[in-house]
Design a protein around this motif. Sequence first.
Motif, PDB file in Angstrom:
ATOM      1  N   GLY A  86      39.173 -41.745  41.329  1.00 30.89           N
ATOM      2  CA  GLY A  86      39.644 -40.739  42.263  1.00 30.89           C
ATOM      3  C   GLY A  86      38.830 -40.573  43.515  1.00 30.89           C
ATOM      4  O   GLY A  86      39.183 -39.781  44.387  1.00 30.89           O
ATOM      5  N   GLY A  87      37.747 -41.327  43.624  1.00 37.34           N
ATOM      6  CA  GLY A  87      36.879 -41.180  44.781  1.00 37.34           C
ATOM      7  C   GLY A  87      37.220 -42.129  45.907  1.00 37.34           C
ATOM      8  O   GLY A  87      38.240 -42.830  45.890  1.00 37.34           O
ATOM      9  N   ALA A  88      36.323 -42.186  46.890  1.00 35.13           N
ATOM     10  CA  ALA A  88      36.566 -43.006  48.075  1.00 35.13           C
ATOM     11  C   ALA A  88      36.718 -44.481  47.724  1.00 35.13           C
ATOM     12  O   ALA A  88      37.462 -45.218  48.378  1.00 35.13           O
ATOM     13  N   ALA A  89      36.045 -44.905  46.650  1.00 34.26           N
ATOM     14  CA  ALA A  89      36.107 -46.323  46.264  1.00 34.26           C
ATOM     15  C   ALA A  89      37.510 -46.733  45.831  1.00 34.26           C
ATOM     16  O   ALA A  89      37.871 -47.909  45.885  1.00 34.26           O
ATOM     17  N   SER A  90      38.321 -45.767  45.412  1.00 31.92           N
ATOM     18  CA  SER A  90      39.655 -46.088  44.913  1.00 31.92           C
ATOM     19  C   SER A  90      40.684 -46.223  46.029  1.00 31.92           C
ATOM     20  O   SER A  90      41.792 -46.706  45.804  1.00 31.92           O
ATOM     21  N   GLY A  91      40.320 -45.769  47.222  1.00 36.81           N
ATOM     22  CA  GLY A  91      41.268 -45.803  48.324  1.00 36.81           C
ATOM     23  C   GLY A  91      42.345 -44.745  48.216  1.00 36.81           C
ATOM     24  O   GLY A  91      43.348 -44.794  48.925  1.00 36.81           O
ATOM     25  N   SER A  92      42.174 -43.777  47.321  1.00 39.09           N
ATOM     26  CA  SER A  92      43.187 -42.741  47.095  1.00 39.09           C
ATOM     27  C   SER A  92      42.758 -41.442  47.759  1.00 39.09           C
ATOM     28  O   SER A  92      41.698 -41.350  48.384  1.00 39.09           O
ATOM     29  N   SER A  93      43.586 -40.415  47.621  1.00 43.05           N
ATOM     30  CA  SER A  93      43.228 -39.092  48.119  1.00 43.05           C
ATOM     31  C   SER A  93      41.980 -38.612  47.393  1.00 43.05           C
ATOM     32  O   SER A  93      41.889 -38.699  46.166  1.00 43.05           O
ATOM     33  N   THR A  94      41.027 -38.092  48.138  1.00 45.64           N
ATOM     34  CA  THR A  94      39.732 -37.751  47.536  1.00 45.64           C
ATOM     35  C   THR A  94      39.075 -36.608  48.283  1.00 45.64           C
ATOM     36  O   THR A  94      39.347 -36.385  49.469  1.00 45.64           O
ATOM     37  N   MET A  95      38.212 -35.873  47.584  1.00 43.73           N
ATOM     38  CA  MET A  95      37.391 -34.871  48.258  1.00 43.73           C
ATOM     39  C   MET A  95      36.014 -35.428  48.601  1.00 43.73           C
ATOM     40  O   MET A  95      35.146 -34.703  49.083  1.00 43.73           O
ATOM     41  N   PHE A  96      35.803 -36.713  48.326  1.00 42.43           N
ATOM     42  CA  PHE A  96      34.559 -37.420  48.643  1.00 42.43           C
ATOM     43  C   PHE A  96      33.355 -36.832  47.909  1.00 42.43           C
ATOM     44  O   PHE A  96      32.266 -36.686  48.463  1.00 42.43           O
ATOM     45  N   ALA A  97      33.571 -36.496  46.640  1.00 44.52           N
ATOM     46  CA  ALA A  97      32.455 -36.050  45.809  1.00 44.52           C
ATOM     47  C   ALA A  97      31.662 -37.271  45.355  1.00 44.52           C
ATOM     48  O   ALA A  97      32.227 -38.278  44.932  1.00 44.52           O
ATOM     49  N   ASP A  98      30.337 -37.193  45.446  1.00 40.76           N
ATOM     50  CA  ASP A  98      29.484 -38.328  45.080  1.00 40.76           C
ATOM     51  C   ASP A  98      29.389 -38.505  43.575  1.00 40.76           C
ATOM     52  O   ASP A  98      29.519 -37.549  42.803  1.00 40.76           O
ATOM     53  N   LEU A  99      29.124 -39.745  43.165  1.00 44.32           N
ATOM     54  CA  LEU A  99      28.973 -40.094  41.763  1.00 44.32           C
ATOM     55  C   LEU A  99      27.852 -39.279  41.120  1.00 44.32           C
ATOM     56  O   LEU A  99      26.759 -39.128  41.678  1.00 44.32           O
ATOM     57  N   ASN A 100      28.184 -38.740  39.930  1.00 43.70           N
ATOM     58  CA  ASN A 100      27.228 -37.996  39.093  1.00 43.70           C
ATOM     59  C   ASN A 100      26.727 -36.696  39.727  1.00 43.70           C
ATOM     60  O   ASN A 100      25.727 -36.136  39.276  1.00 43.70           O
ATOM     61  N   THR A 101      27.406 -36.217  40.765  1.00 46.13           N
ATOM     62  CA  THR A 101      27.060 -34.910  41.316  1.00 46.13           C
ATOM     63  C   THR A 101      27.863 -33.836  40.579  1.00 46.13           C
ATOM     64  O   THR A 101      28.784 -34.139  39.812  1.00 46.13           O
ATOM     65  N   VAL A 102      27.482 -32.592  40.809  1.00 50.01           N
ATOM     66  CA  VAL A 102      28.257 -31.487  40.251  1.00 50.01           C
ATOM     67  C   VAL A 102      28.865 -30.694  41.404  1.00 50.01           C
ATOM     68  O   VAL A 102      28.248 -30.536  42.463  1.00 50.01           O
ATOM     69  N   VAL A 103      30.088 -30.217  41.186  1.00 45.67           N
ATOM     70  CA  VAL A 103      30.827 -29.501  42.229  1.00 45.67           C
ATOM     71  C   VAL A 103      31.257 -28.149  41.665  1.00 45.67           C
ATOM     72  O   VAL A 103      31.853 -28.091  40.582  1.00 45.67           O
ATOM     73  N   PRO A 104      30.953 -27.050  42.364  1.00 50.02           N
ATOM     74  CA  PRO A 104      31.367 -25.740  41.857  1.00 50.02           C
ATOM     75  C   PRO A 104      32.888 -25.619  41.825  1.00 50.02           C
ATOM     76  O   PRO A 104      33.598 -26.220  42.638  1.00 50.02           O
ATOM     77  N   VAL A 105      33.360 -24.818  40.902  1.00 50.94           N
ATOM     78  CA  VAL A 105      34.807 -24.706  40.698  1.00 50.94           C
ATOM     79  C   VAL A 105      35.515 -24.188  41.944  1.00 50.94           C
ATOM     80  O   VAL A 105      36.627 -24.622  42.256  1.00 50.94           O
ATOM     81  N   HIS A 106      34.884 -23.274  42.682  1.00 49.65           N
ATOM     82  CA  HIS A 106      35.548 -22.768  43.887  1.00 49.65           C
ATOM     83  C   HIS A 106      35.778 -23.894  44.902  1.00 49.65           C
ATOM     84  O   HIS A 106      36.751 -23.860  45.661  1.00 49.65           O
ATOM     85  N   ALA A 107      34.901 -24.907  44.893  1.00 52.24           N
ATOM     86  CA  ALA A 107      35.105 -26.060  45.764  1.00 52.24           C
ATOM     87  C   ALA A 107      36.116 -27.041  45.152  1.00 52.24           C
ATOM     88  O   ALA A 107      36.898 -27.677  45.864  1.00 52.24           O
ATOM     89  N   ILE A 108      36.076 -27.181  43.828  1.00 52.36           N
ATOM     90  CA  ILE A 108      37.058 -28.028  43.133  1.00 52.36           C
ATOM     91  C   ILE A 108      38.487 -27.566  43.475  1.00 52.36           C
ATOM     92  O   ILE A 108      39.378 -28.382  43.740  1.00 52.36           O
ATOM     93  N   LEU A 109      38.703 -26.248  43.460  1.00 46.64           N
ATOM     94  CA  LEU A 109      40.029 -25.719  43.777  1.00 46.64           C
ATOM     95  C   LEU A 109      40.491 -26.181  45.146  1.00 46.64           C
ATOM     96  O   LEU A 109      41.619 -26.650  45.316  1.00 46.64           O
ATOM     97  N   ARG A 110      39.631 -26.080  46.130  1.00 50.44           N
ATOM     98  CA  ARG A 110      40.000 -26.488  47.486  1.00 50.44           C
ATOM     99  C   ARG A 110      40.061 -28.002  47.618  1.00 50.44           C
ATOM    100  O   ARG A 110      40.841 -28.530  48.415  1.00 50.44           O
ATOM    101  N   GLY A 111      39.253 -28.678  46.805  1.00 53.82           N
ATOM    102  CA  GLY A 111      39.330 -30.133  46.798  1.00 53.82           C
ATOM    103  C   GLY A 111      40.676 -30.626  46.322  1.00 53.82           C
ATOM    104  O   GLY A 111      41.180 -31.665  46.763  1.00 53.82           O
TER     105      GLY A 111
END
Length: 384
Positions: free
Chosen positions: A94-119
Amino acid sequence: MNRFISATAFALSLALTAVALPRGAFAFETAAEYAVLMDYESGSILWGKNADEQMHPASMSKLMTLDMLFGAIRDGSVSLDDEFKVSENAWRKGGAASGSSTMFADLNTVVPVHAILRGIIVQSGNDACIATAEALSGSESAFAEALTERGKAIGLTNSNFTNSTGWPDEDHLMTAHDLAVLARHIIMEFPEFYPIFKETDFTWNGIKQGNRNPALYLDPSVDGLKTGHTEASGYGLVASAKRGDQRLILVLNGLPSERARADESVRLLDWGFRSFKHYKLFTAGTPVENAPVWQGTYGEVPLVSQTDIDVILSTEQRRNMKVSVLYDTPVAAPVAAGQRIGTIRIEAPDMPVREFPLVAGGAVERQGIFGRAMGALKHMILGG
């Protein structure tokens, strides 16, 4: 004996909760292969094209992933400040490497849920969806099974999910009708989250992305929800707009281009708001008709609906609408307040007959022996 509504009561009439108009009842052309226009308040399908045929929903099915996440936040199992890990699976698929729609979250990082929602909502991030699936169910396949079961529970009668993102899969299918039902459910059940759908941009990892919903920029009454596109699905959109007190939900899919999607969404919403209006019939508790009472301390009892009765109709339907009240007469005393007495029937062209219960608006006691005897004598002499 049945009795029809009086002219006075009919003059009061002029709308119905949960009217379901037949798909294709109105001739209106669209380039979309699949389409639905729904009235939000009642859930009525006002117009449609191939509305109940299964199709590839693409990213529009992310609304189901959001429903699961909204529910988890609502029940307290997840908080907005919790963090979801972006696994290698989420990053690669689902990331940039896939060429698909992505929020550009880095590998093995953590993302807060409030950002996940907007992602998911604003950026349509597949990585955000997969991270959600893994956090809630352990794996995307288990999450997909949960999506299908959850869909059935909220009324999606013809949908099957195999992933969290809408990634092309021959078994990942929905109908335009089900998407409209899902959109209505989200707006109705999660008002605290719905304003996010109108946000026009979101920045994560230093990358700002705009909301992909073109109707947000073209029509100020639009405030959601989600676009979708794959080769298999064509260009699609789930949109909702509110003008005055009326809200409509529109689903389109199978369009040939982004421009066609934008143009059709605005054109169809404009047509819907012009063509269909809510008309108030009766207010809860307001007498619809007075029914004669046999051997009661009062000669009549008012008949009322316990809920407001209104309908959404086209101009032609309203012009030819017929409202009737049916009940057995006379009503025998005693009568309890709230006792079911009759039925109000609403008929209009291209609309199924709808019936709603009428109850006694007050209590009527039975006459005493002398009163009943006099009443019987009067009936024998004068007739019914």
